[in-house]
Design a protein around this motif. Structure first.
Motif, PDB file in Angstrom:
ATOM      1  N   LYS A  50       6.105 -14.230 -49.415  1.00 24.54           N
ATOM      2  CA  LYS A  50       4.670 -14.480 -49.311  1.00 24.54           C
ATOM      3  C   LYS A  50       3.828 -13.269 -49.678  1.00 24.54           C
ATOM      4  N   ILE A  51       4.180 -12.104 -49.152  1.00 26.02           N
ATOM      5  CA  ILE A  51       3.346 -10.923 -49.367  1.00 26.02           C
ATOM      6  C   ILE A  51       3.477 -10.410 -50.798  1.00 26.02           C
ATOM      7  N   ARG A  88      12.507  -5.450 -46.755  1.00 30.10           N
ATOM      8  CA  ARG A  88      13.647  -5.061 -45.922  1.00 30.10           C
ATOM      9  C   ARG A  88      14.311  -6.291 -45.308  1.00 30.10           C
ATOM     10  N   ARG A  89      13.507  -7.268 -44.885  1.00 31.91           N
ATOM     11  CA  ARG A  89      14.067  -8.508 -44.331  1.00 31.91           C
ATOM     12  C   ARG A  89      14.884  -9.263 -45.372  1.00 31.91           C
ATOM     13  N   LEU A  90      14.480  -9.116 -46.640  1.00 34.45           N
ATOM     14  CA  LEU A  90      15.143  -9.850 -47.719  1.00 34.45           C
ATOM     15  C   LEU A  90      16.258  -9.048 -48.379  1.00 34.45           C
ATOM     16  N   ARG A 142      -4.795  -4.474 -55.064  1.00 40.51           N
ATOM     17  CA  ARG A 142      -3.915  -5.522 -54.538  1.00 40.51           C
ATOM     18  C   ARG A 142      -2.594  -4.932 -54.064  1.00 40.51           C
ATOM     19  N   VAL A 143      -2.040  -3.991 -54.805  1.00 40.70           N
ATOM     20  CA  VAL A 143      -0.794  -3.352 -54.377  1.00 40.70           C
ATOM     21  C   VAL A 143      -1.000  -2.642 -53.036  1.00 40.70           C
ATOM     22  N   ASP A 144      -2.089  -1.905 -52.909  1.00 39.83           N
ATOM     23  CA  ASP A 144      -2.378  -1.230 -51.634  1.00 39.83           C
ATOM     24  C   ASP A 144      -2.500  -2.244 -50.508  1.00 39.83           C
ATOM     25  N   GLN A 145      -3.129  -3.367 -50.782  1.00 37.23           N
ATOM     26  CA  GLN A 145      -3.287  -4.402 -49.767  1.00 37.23           C
ATOM     27  C   GLN A 145      -1.932  -4.993 -49.366  1.00 37.23           C
ATOM     28  N   MET A 146      -1.063  -5.203 -50.343  1.00 38.42           N
ATOM     29  CA  MET A 146       0.272  -5.717 -50.039  1.00 38.42           C
ATOM     30  C   MET A 146       1.039  -4.764 -49.122  1.00 38.42           C
ATOM     31  N   MET A 147       0.905  -3.481 -49.393  1.00 39.83           N
ATOM     32  CA  MET A 147       1.582  -2.509 -48.546  1.00 39.83           C
ATOM     33  C   MET A 147       1.018  -2.545 -47.131  1.00 39.83           C
ATOM     34  N   GLU A 148      -0.299  -2.687 -47.004  1.00 41.04           N
ATOM     35  CA  GLU A 148      -0.915  -2.771 -45.680  1.00 41.04           C
ATOM     36  C   GLU A 148      -0.486  -4.039 -44.949  1.00 41.04           C
ATOM     37  N   GLN A 149      -0.247  -5.106 -45.701  1.00 38.63           N
ATOM     38  CA  GLN A 149       0.148  -6.376 -45.089  1.00 38.63           C
ATOM     39  C   GLN A 149       1.612  -6.403 -44.676  1.00 38.63           C
ATOM     40  N   GLY A 150       2.414  -5.427 -45.163  1.00 39.53           N
ATOM     41  CA  GLY A 150       3.800  -5.355 -44.748  1.00 39.53           C
ATOM     42  C   GLY A 150       4.815  -5.682 -45.813  1.00 39.53           C
ATOM     43  N   LEU A 151       4.516  -5.354 -47.076  1.00 40.80           N
ATOM     44  CA  LEU A 151       5.470  -5.633 -48.152  1.00 40.80           C
ATOM     45  C   LEU A 151       6.802  -4.940 -47.919  1.00 40.80           C
ATOM     46  N   LEU A 152       6.774  -3.687 -47.470  1.00 41.33           N
ATOM     47  CA  LEU A 152       8.024  -2.968 -47.249  1.00 41.33           C
ATOM     48  C   LEU A 152       8.882  -3.682 -46.214  1.00 41.33           C
ATOM     49  N   GLU A 153       8.272  -4.131 -45.149  1.00 35.39           N
ATOM     50  CA  GLU A 153       9.017  -4.841 -44.105  1.00 35.39           C
ATOM     51  C   GLU A 153       9.544  -6.184 -44.627  1.00 35.39           C
TER      52      GLU A 153
END
Length: 308
Positions: free
Chosen positions: A43-44, A222-224, A208-219
């Motif tokens: 999603k993110i 990691r889940r995937l 948009r990339v910065d927003q994705m990182m704030e929304q938890g893209l790294l996490e």
């Protein structure tokens, strides 16, 4: 005439907001043409529609598959055409929107009737990729289908594997099955391309990339992690996060690479879509607003129907 409205353009250009307005105006759903938003776990990193947006307008082909589900552009074509047959019973319009070039071409122009790969062949080739590596499989494709080898993206394992899967399963070359014949559709198609000045588009991509990182893209990445070898995750955003996890880059470097790779992908999208002479391009009217003019685009759609 029944009319399919196709709204496309580079990533981060502003397709989502405009399509919500268009869909509500014509009281029709949105058919997603983003090949990654179709997977529910991403999603993110794919900027998938939010729960609020999904409540505002019905969406098809958003979050309908899991990462380990097999899918292809030919399957997408078949399913969208079947869906359009149903939607056109209740409305003169349907709306297809996204930035995946092959998915849009599959619906508008058709795609060759390539056989669906069986589970045994797909499992075998995935195992061989893991054990032998991409270079070895590229060499095999060169021997089996030199014509396709000359044009295939040799750094894209999915493209190489798919061609080999066809060779092994059918006994024919992938080239022999690709006729590139345009299919006739029973409905009209009005194609709308969205674009912005390059500096503005790049700024939107970076934000948009910065927003994705704030929304938890790294996490999310990691889940995937257990699925990182699936083709769906071989895409901008997740690749950079995994390079960070592998220690190849720092997190800041990974984010900057993600921004650069997204900008390159946007250029690729524009190059592809600008080859289409049927595409009518729109840019925001800076004198009036930073957004696309919904009324102008609706008038273009209605004019197309009148001319048709």
């Amino acid at each position: 005439m029944k009319t399919l409205i196709v709204i496309t353009g580079p990533t981060a250009v502003g397709k989502t907001a405009l399509c919500l307005d268009i869909a509500r105006h014509f009281d029709i759903p949105i058919i997603n043409a983003d090949s990654r938003q179709i997977y529910r776990e991403m999603k993110i990193g794919t900027a998938a529609p939010t729960e609020e947006q999904l409540r505002m307008v019905r969406h098809y082909f958003v979050g309908t598959l899991s990462l380990n589900d097999y899918y292809s552009a030919s399957m997408y074509e078949e399913q969208v055409i079947a869906l359009l047959d149903e939607l056109f019973k209740d409305s003169d319009y349907a709306l297809l929107s996204g930035g995946s070039m092959m998915y849009i071409d599959a619906v508008c122009n058709g795609i060759d009737d390539i056989p669906t790969i069986d589970d045994a062949t797909r499992t075998l080739m995935k195992r061989r990729l893991a054990e032998e590596g991409l270079e070895s499989l590229c060499e095999e494709l060169r021997r089996l289908d030199p014509e396709h080898y000359a044009i295939v993206d040799k750094k894209n394992p999915r493209r190489v594997l798919h061609a080999l899967e066809i060779c092994h399963m059918t006994g024919n070359t992938y080239t022999s099955l690709r006729k590139n014949e345009q299919k006739k559709r029973t409905f009209g198609i009005v194609k709308i391309g969205l674009n912005r000045e390059r500096e503005e588009l790049y700024d939107r991509i970076n934000r948009r990339v910065d927003q994705m990182m704030e929304q938890g893209l790294l996490e999310e990445a990691r889940r995937l992690l257990p699925y990182r070898n699936e083709n769906a995750l071989n895409t901008v955003g997740y690749k950079e996060m995994y390079a960070y996890m592998d220690g190849t880059w720092t997190l800041d470097e990974a984010v900057e690479r993600m921004k650069g790779n997204t900008r390159r992908y946007a250029r690729k999208q524009l190059t592809w879509f600008k080859r289409d002479p049927q595409m009518r391009w729109f840019t925001p009217d800076k004198a009036a607003s930073a957004d696309f003019q919904t009324e102008e685009i609706i008038n273009h759609i209605l004019k197309y129907e009148h001319i048709s």
